[in-house]
Motif scaffolding. Structure first.
Motif, PDB file in Angstrom:
ATOM      1  N   LYS A 294       0.461  16.529  30.895  1.00  0.00           N
ATOM      2  CA  LYS A 294       0.092  17.265  32.088  1.00  0.00           C
ATOM      3  C   LYS A 294      -1.128  16.672  32.795  1.00  0.00           C
ATOM      4  O   LYS A 294      -1.451  17.057  33.903  1.00  0.00           O
ATOM      5  CB  LYS A 294      -0.150  18.732  31.768  1.00  0.00           C
TER       6      LYS A 294
ATOM      7  N   GLN B  38      -3.256  21.352  50.570  1.00  0.00           N
ATOM      8  CA  GLN B  38      -3.752  21.640  49.217  1.00  0.00           C
ATOM      9  C   GLN B  38      -5.018  22.489  49.290  1.00  0.00           C
ATOM     10  O   GLN B  38      -5.234  23.360  48.452  1.00  0.00           O
ATOM     11  CB  GLN B  38      -4.029  20.336  48.469  1.00  0.00           C
ATOM     12  N   ASP B 106      -3.731  18.562  43.970  1.00  0.00           N
ATOM     13  CA  ASP B 106      -2.512  19.087  43.356  1.00  0.00           C
ATOM     14  C   ASP B 106      -2.650  19.137  41.842  1.00  0.00           C
ATOM     15  O   ASP B 106      -2.292  20.140  41.201  1.00  0.00           O
ATOM     16  CB  ASP B 106      -1.327  18.188  43.727  1.00  0.00           C
ATOM     17  N   LEU B 110      -2.729  22.458  39.466  1.00  0.00           N
ATOM     18  CA  LEU B 110      -1.763  22.594  38.366  1.00  0.00           C
ATOM     19  C   LEU B 110      -2.480  22.912  37.056  1.00  0.00           C
ATOM     20  O   LEU B 110      -2.058  23.783  36.298  1.00  0.00           O
ATOM     21  CB  LEU B 110      -0.957  21.300  38.237  1.00  0.00           C
ATOM     22  N   GLU B 115       1.603  26.605  37.566  1.00  0.00           N
ATOM     23  CA  GLU B 115       2.590  26.341  38.605  1.00  0.00           C
ATOM     24  C   GLU B 115       3.327  27.593  39.062  1.00  0.00           C
ATOM     25  O   GLU B 115       4.218  27.531  39.878  1.00  0.00           O
ATOM     26  CB  GLU B 115       3.585  25.293  38.102  1.00  0.00           C
ATOM     27  N   LYS B 116       2.956  28.759  38.516  1.00  0.00           N
ATOM     28  CA  LYS B 116       3.695  29.978  38.849  1.00  0.00           C
ATOM     29  C   LYS B 116       3.338  30.486  40.237  1.00  0.00           C
ATOM     30  O   LYS B 116       2.244  30.284  40.724  1.00  0.00           O
ATOM     31  CB  LYS B 116       3.372  31.075  37.837  1.00  0.00           C
ATOM     32  N   GLN B 117       4.292  31.175  40.847  1.00  0.00           N
ATOM     33  CA  GLN B 117       4.023  31.884  42.100  1.00  0.00           C
ATOM     34  C   GLN B 117       3.122  33.074  41.802  1.00  0.00           C
ATOM     35  O   GLN B 117       3.369  33.834  40.865  1.00  0.00           O
ATOM     36  CB  GLN B 117       5.355  32.353  42.700  1.00  0.00           C
ATOM     37  N   ASN B 213       1.710  29.456  45.797  1.00  0.00           N
ATOM     38  CA  ASN B 213       2.109  28.622  44.669  1.00  0.00           C
ATOM     39  C   ASN B 213       1.815  27.174  44.968  1.00  0.00           C
ATOM     40  O   ASN B 213       1.532  26.799  46.107  1.00  0.00           O
ATOM     41  CB  ASN B 213       3.583  28.838  44.283  1.00  0.00           C
ATOM     42  N   LEU B 214       1.884  26.369  43.901  1.00  0.00           N
ATOM     43  CA  LEU B 214       1.479  24.967  43.971  1.00  0.00           C
ATOM     44  C   LEU B 214       2.238  24.198  45.041  1.00  0.00           C
ATOM     45  O   LEU B 214       1.681  23.361  45.740  1.00  0.00           O
ATOM     46  CB  LEU B 214       1.712  24.341  42.589  1.00  0.00           C
ATOM     47  N   GLY B 215       3.531  24.501  45.197  1.00  0.00           N
ATOM     48  CA  GLY B 215       4.377  23.712  46.091  1.00  0.00           C
ATOM     49  C   GLY B 215       4.135  23.952  47.571  1.00  0.00           C
ATOM     50  O   GLY B 215       4.744  23.300  48.407  1.00  0.00           O
TER      51      GLY B 215
END
Lengths: 329, 289
Positions: A294, B38, B106, B110, B115-117, B213-215
């Motif tokens: 990670k 970001q 990013d 992380l 990475e969860k919403q 979230n991350l994305g």
């Protein structure tokens, strides 16, 4: 070729020897067969990066190569999987199709400069992804899968190249194929840069108005350059589709377009072989850092930032040798 | 129809704020900040942590988002952008740096937030229902109001404060500003911090509605680029216009084009390309930025 010194020829010979003899020996010795896939990807991605580098050469920041790579991948995949055309013909058609599309798009957008061109090419990648999702022929989000392996080439009944699925080692075959195409691409690029057209490009990079005032048809030249650049993009994309045997709208995304640009920056914009080195460093570096789990992205990005912080003009600015210097000798 | 207009104003207000930060940084330093999305995500996560996890008042969380991003922006400018701009042969090298920073942020998001919403409890409950012509939850109205208030405050700051005047001078002509005694290095840092702070503020505002979230970073950056292109790079009023235009296009597109499938953004992208072919510098931009 004009002005090739013996030193450059020797360097080129060593390079060929390294990629066609050295790499297979090292891989056979270490048993890391997965490196073939990595190095094949490096080879084909550096073909696409070469195109981006060429648009940099006329002073345009191109973040749209992912769009042309995706177009190339789809053209080749549709021709091979749905129409049953030979892969080798589809490869050429993919490049030409990407070039034609780039001429149509380039006519309006090449008038833009600087960040405006950069941003619109970025948007272009997004447009092509969305088109691929919306069109029926591209099969939407499901993509085109199980594309057959490239067939053989026979000329006048003489078999020049056997079909890939009859070969014992497909990975090696793909590696050799991608490497040959990469070498050809960079030879073409080197020839172009050292030709009359290359000199004109350099004059445009410095000042378009000035170039125009001494009779350079700048609109024509930049379309030609953009078309060649996209041709490389299309070829790279088509190869990628063939090697992974599948194409999805997400095969080439905005991130990939940005990466193509990063490859050029990292290698150094003033050097023909810069994008190749940049691609190798970025892609291989990413792959090697995989063991960090990670922390992979963290270490990768820190290294990237350190490189640009201390070598803002690219890796080759360390002067690893004068071979491949884009400017006059 | 009223509903579509209301949605357009709501979307436009938040988009305009994202574009403001990006265009400010571009105007001052000629840097295309790839990491803007970001920064927005980090702002959202800070508010989530303080308001959603620790249970402190929402306004504290919002302020924390602003401060975190302002400090982060100042550090990034002082230690990364400023030296690279000085040392590189081509100023486009900053794009590589910006992309590297986007990757770095990013990675940090992380590792720190996962990475969860993530979502937070509603700040106000209830839904405004005006005769079934406009239906909008109260929290959206509040966020929209806060966004418009922030935009007005930002413009007032740029117009009337001493710092704002220095920043505008810097954007207009760096050398001339320096000759007039503006401390260019210091105000570049302040400007970058301000741009990053705006991204963090939007993140803190929107986490209450859409979650975070991350994305979300990359797509947000692309949308911000589009708004800046519509309005003209480096022009404050252009960024606001671009934000509202994109907001309305999205609201109208979702209402009109939904029967043809998910093509709203495709249509927006294509019309943007046609628009830029006719007017390359955007609505209010200087030619060749």
């Amino acid at each position: 070729m004009n002005g090739v010194t013996s030193k450059q020829l020797i360097g080129f010979g060593i390079f060929l020897l390294a990629i066609f003899v050295g790499v297979p020996i090292v891989i056979a010795a270490t048993g890391r067969w997965d490196f073939y896939f990595t190095l094949t990807s490096v080879a084909l991605l550096s073909i696409a990066s070469a195109g981006v580098w060429l648009t940099f050469y006329i002073g345009r920041i191109n973040i749209g190569q992912g769009a042309f790579a995706l177009i190339g991948a789809y053209v080749s995949a549709i021709l091979v999987a749905k129409a049953g055309v030979s892969f080798w013909i589809s490869l050429l058609v993919a490049g030409l199709f990407a070039a034609v599309v780039s001429v149509l798009i380039g006519l309006p957008i090449l008038r833009l400069r600087g960040v405006y061109f950069a941003m619109i090419t970025l948007v272009l990648t997004q447009v092509v992804t969305l088109v691929a999702l919306a069109l029926p022929i591209t099969n939407g989000a499901k993509g085109i899968t199980s594309i057959p392996l490239p067939g053989g080439i026979s000329l006048l009944g003489l078999q020049i190249l056997p079909p890939f699925d009859s070969m014992a080692d497909t990975k090696l075959a793909f590696y050799i194929m991608a490497s040959i195409l990469m070498v050809l691409t960079y030879l073409a690029l080197w020839r172009l840069v050292n030709s009359r057209l290359g000199h004109i490009c350099r004059s445009m990079q410095q000042n378009e108005e000035l170039a125009s005032s001494i009779g350079v048809n700048i609109a024509y030249i930049r379309i030609i350059i953009f078309a060649i650049s996209s041709f490389f993009g299309g070829i790279g994309g088509a190869l990628f589709g063939s090697i992974s045997q599948s194409v999805y709208p997400s095969s080439f995304q905005v991130t990939d377009s940005v990466n193509f640009m990063l490859n050029c920056f990292l290698g150094g914009l003033g050097y023909v072989f810069g994008p190749m080195l940049g691609t190798l460093t970025l892609y291989f570096g990413w792959d090697l850092l995989f063991t960090l789990g990670k922390y992979q992205l963290l270490v990768y990005s820190v290294l990237l930032i350190l490189v640009i912080r201390f070598l803002p003009n690219g890796l080759l600015s360390l002067r690893l040798g004068k071979l491949g210097k884009g400017g006059g000798k | 129809m009223e509903q579509v207009l209301a949605n357009g104003i709501y979307l436009g207000a938040q988009y305009a704020m994202i574009a403001l930060g990006l265009t400010l940084i571009f105007a001052l330093m000629n840097v295309l900040n790839f990491a803007h999305g970001q920064m927005y995500v980090i702002g959202g996560f800070v508010t989530y942590t303080i308001y959603g996890q620790l249970g402190l008042p929402y306004i504290v969380a919002l302020l924390a988002s602003c401060v975190t991003l302002a400090v982060l922006g100042a550090l990034i400018e002082r230690f990364l952008f400023a030296p690279v701009i000085k040392g590189s042969a081509r100023e486009e090298s900053t794009m590589l740096l910006a992309a590297g920073i986007a990757f770095l942020l990013d990675a940090l998001i992380l590792l720190i937030f996962g990475e969860k919403q993530r979502g937070v409890p509603k700040i106000v409950n209830g839904v405004l229902n005006w005769d079934f012509r406009i239906i909008m939850p109260y929290d959206r109205i509040l966020i929209c109001g806060l966004a418009i208030f922030s935009i007005v405050a930002f413009i007032a700051f740029m117009q009337f404060s001493r710092t704002g005047r220095a920043l505008r001078a810097l954007a207009q002509d760096r050398t001339a500003a320096q000759l007039m005694g503006v401390n260019v290095d210091r105000y570049s840092t302040i400007g970058f911090a301000l741009g990053a702070m705006l991204a963090g503020l939007v993140g803190g505002l929107l986490v209450t509605i859409t979650g975070i979230n991350l994305g979300m970073g990359g797509p947000t950056s692309i949308k911000a680029f589009m708004m800046v292109m519509i309005g003209g790079a480096g022009v404050i009023s252009g960024a606001i216009a671009g934000g509202f235009i994109l907001g309305f296009m999205e609201a109208i597109g979702l209402a009109v084009l939904s029967q043809y499938g998910d093509i709203t953004y495709l249509v927006i992208f294509i019309s943007l390309m046609i628009f830029l072919a006719i007017r390359p510098q955007g609505l209010m931009g200087k030619p060749w930025g």
